[in-house]
Design an enzyme around this catalytic site. Structure first.
Site, PDB file in Angstrom:
ATOM      1  N   ASP A 180      36.270 -40.560  37.431  1.00  0.00           N
ATOM      2  CA  ASP A 180      37.299 -41.031  36.263  1.00  0.00           C
ATOM      3  C   ASP A 180      38.221 -41.999  36.899  1.00  0.00           C
ATOM      4  O   ASP A 180      39.299 -42.356  37.046  1.00  0.00           O
ATOM      5  CB  ASP A 180      38.200 -39.773  35.173  1.00  0.00           C
ATOM      6  CG  ASP A 180      36.856 -40.020  33.722  1.00  0.00           C
ATOM      7  OD1 ASP A 180      36.050 -41.291  34.101  1.00  0.00           O
ATOM      8  OD2 ASP A 180      36.949 -39.379  33.402  1.00  0.00           O
ATOM      9  N   LEU A 181      38.896 -40.633  38.298  1.00  0.00           N
ATOM     10  CA  LEU A 181      40.307 -41.375  38.876  1.00  0.00           C
ATOM     11  C   LEU A 181      39.772 -42.571  39.443  1.00  0.00           C
ATOM     12  O   LEU A 181      41.107 -43.498  39.594  1.00  0.00           O
ATOM     13  CB  LEU A 181      40.879 -40.357  39.246  1.00  0.00           C
ATOM     14  CG  LEU A 181      41.295 -38.577  38.230  1.00  0.00           C
ATOM     15  CD1 LEU A 181      41.744 -37.523  38.642  1.00  0.00           C
ATOM     16  CD2 LEU A 181      42.571 -39.811  37.263  1.00  0.00           C
TER      17      LEU A 181
END
Length: 399
Positions: free
Chosen positions: A158-159
């Site tokens: 996600d990051l």
């Protein structure tokens, strides 16, 4: 924050981690990021960790320095307002589905220079989450001693997808500046994951070996690196990446003769070859275990620091937050009022730009805090029209 993207406005309609983090990174560089949510908050508005009052500390920190517009997206008029905001602004970050009222082709009608950056689960539009994508590319089956998989608690994909989305927006804007053309950039989480595997040599490794990599617990694959326990019970990680670090580590521990004996017995030299140190870890680890177990952590840490040996004691997140070097004395942190009313250090931009003044982190907005301001400035709606939208429940404002 840094005043690097001042004058750039972005509409963000998103939830959870990847897409909001893309907007956050832009906001930390002074872009005006206008997050549009459902009145009362989207699906991530109460995501844990939360306070006793049910304020999400997660949401509060992923949305710092943004503005908030609240609309009833279940009603056609609310959806139309979001579409108008996107067209009026020209830059859009989202993880909404590619088909539907926020489809790029539909939004680009009347705004051909529009840039849409869309974070997706999979390229075909089907859903995926960080934890299922990580599962799919094999990392949990490489982590830990086995045989059970080990899920990582950090949402790394996600990051990484969020950072890539922010980069993609800048790249698409540069193309538009040169050619006058807008576009949609789609960033599937699954492609970020498997593409990263490939960039780190994993795809080539699997094709070449035609076998899975053996699990090595806390040992770093291909390097001399592992956790060791000191005489006072402190577990610490030591990793060697250069010949100088290897030489200095041996010197600090006083095991040069023992290392030379292993090299002579096995006909190898560890001085300049990471792979050999890893391959012969069966002999090396026991030697280092004994040398480190004979000395206290504070003494070893001081000697390692003086010698440039890379090490770090294992500690809890609470320990890290209470470390002045990490937080209290770290210039990326500052203070800002919070919707939760809690007082704690707030993170700003991770980058440091010596030539530009760093300003303090900003607050996260309350849901709908900037609805009236944005609708007036972006869509030129009159105060009477905005009042009608509020009274009819199409537009929400912060209480």
């Amino acid at each position: 924050m840094y005043d690097l993207l001042n004058g750039l406005s972005i509409i963000e309609a998103s939830s959870f981690v990847a897409s909001p983090s893309a907007g956050l990174y832009c906001a930390q560089m002074a872009a005006e990021v206008i997050r549009v949510d459902q009145i009362g908050g989207g699906p991530d508005f109460r995501r844990w960790p939360v306070t006793q009052a049910n304020d999400s500390l997660y949401w509060e920190n992923l949305n710092r320095a943004k503005k908030s517009v609240a609309l009833d997206l279940g009603k056609p008029e609310g959806r139309e307002l979001l579409q108008q905001l996107v067209r009026a602004t020209g830059q859009f970050i989202t993880n909404f589905p590619a088909k539907g009222f926020l489809g790029h082709d539909r939004l680009a009608e009347g705004c051909p220079a529009l840039i849409t950056v869309r974070v997706m689960g999979r390229p075909d539009g089907s859903p995926a989450l960080d934890y299922t994508v990580n599962n799919a590319v094999g990392y949990p089956m490489m982590t830990g001693p086995g045989p059970e998989p080990v899920n990582h608690v950090l949402p790394a994909w996600d990051l990484l997808a969020g950072a890539y989305a922010a980069f993609a927006l800048m790249a698409a804007m540069r193309r538009r500046d040169a050619r006058g053309q807008g576009c949609e950039v789609r960033i599937p989480l699954s492609d970020v994951a498997i593409g990263t595997v490939a960039n780190l040599g994993g795809v080539a490794e699997m094709v070449y070996e035609d076998a899975n990599r053996p699990r090595t617990g806390n040992a770093v694959y291909g390097l001399f690196g592992r956790d060791f326990v000191t005489a006072d019970g402190q577990r610490t990680m030591i990793v060697v990446v250069t010949p100088r670090q290897w030489s200095n580590l041996i010197s600090v521990l006083g095991i040069g003769e023992a290392i030379a004996a292993i090299e002579a017995t096995r006909g190898v030299s560890f001085a300049r070859d990471d792979g050999l140190r890893f391959a012969h870890r069966d002999a090396l680890f026991s030697l280092f275990e004994a040398a480190i177990a004979a000395r206290g952590h504070a003494e070893l840490a001081a000697a390692f620091d003086a010698a440039g040996v890379v090490h770090s004691a294992y500690r809890t997140m609470l320990d890290a937050v209470n470390d002045p070097a990490m937080v209290a004395d770290n210039p990326i942190f500052g203070s800002a009022p919070n919707p939760s009313h809690l007082v704690y250090p707030a993170a700003g931009a991770f980058a440091s730009v010596p030539q530009v003044e760093r300003t303090a982190p900003q607050s996260a907005p309350r849901n709908g805090q900037h609805s009236e301001e944005v609708l007036s400035q972006r869509l030129n709606l009159s105060s009477g029209e905005i009042a009608r939208l509020i009274d009819s429940g199409i537009v929400g404002t912060a209480a």
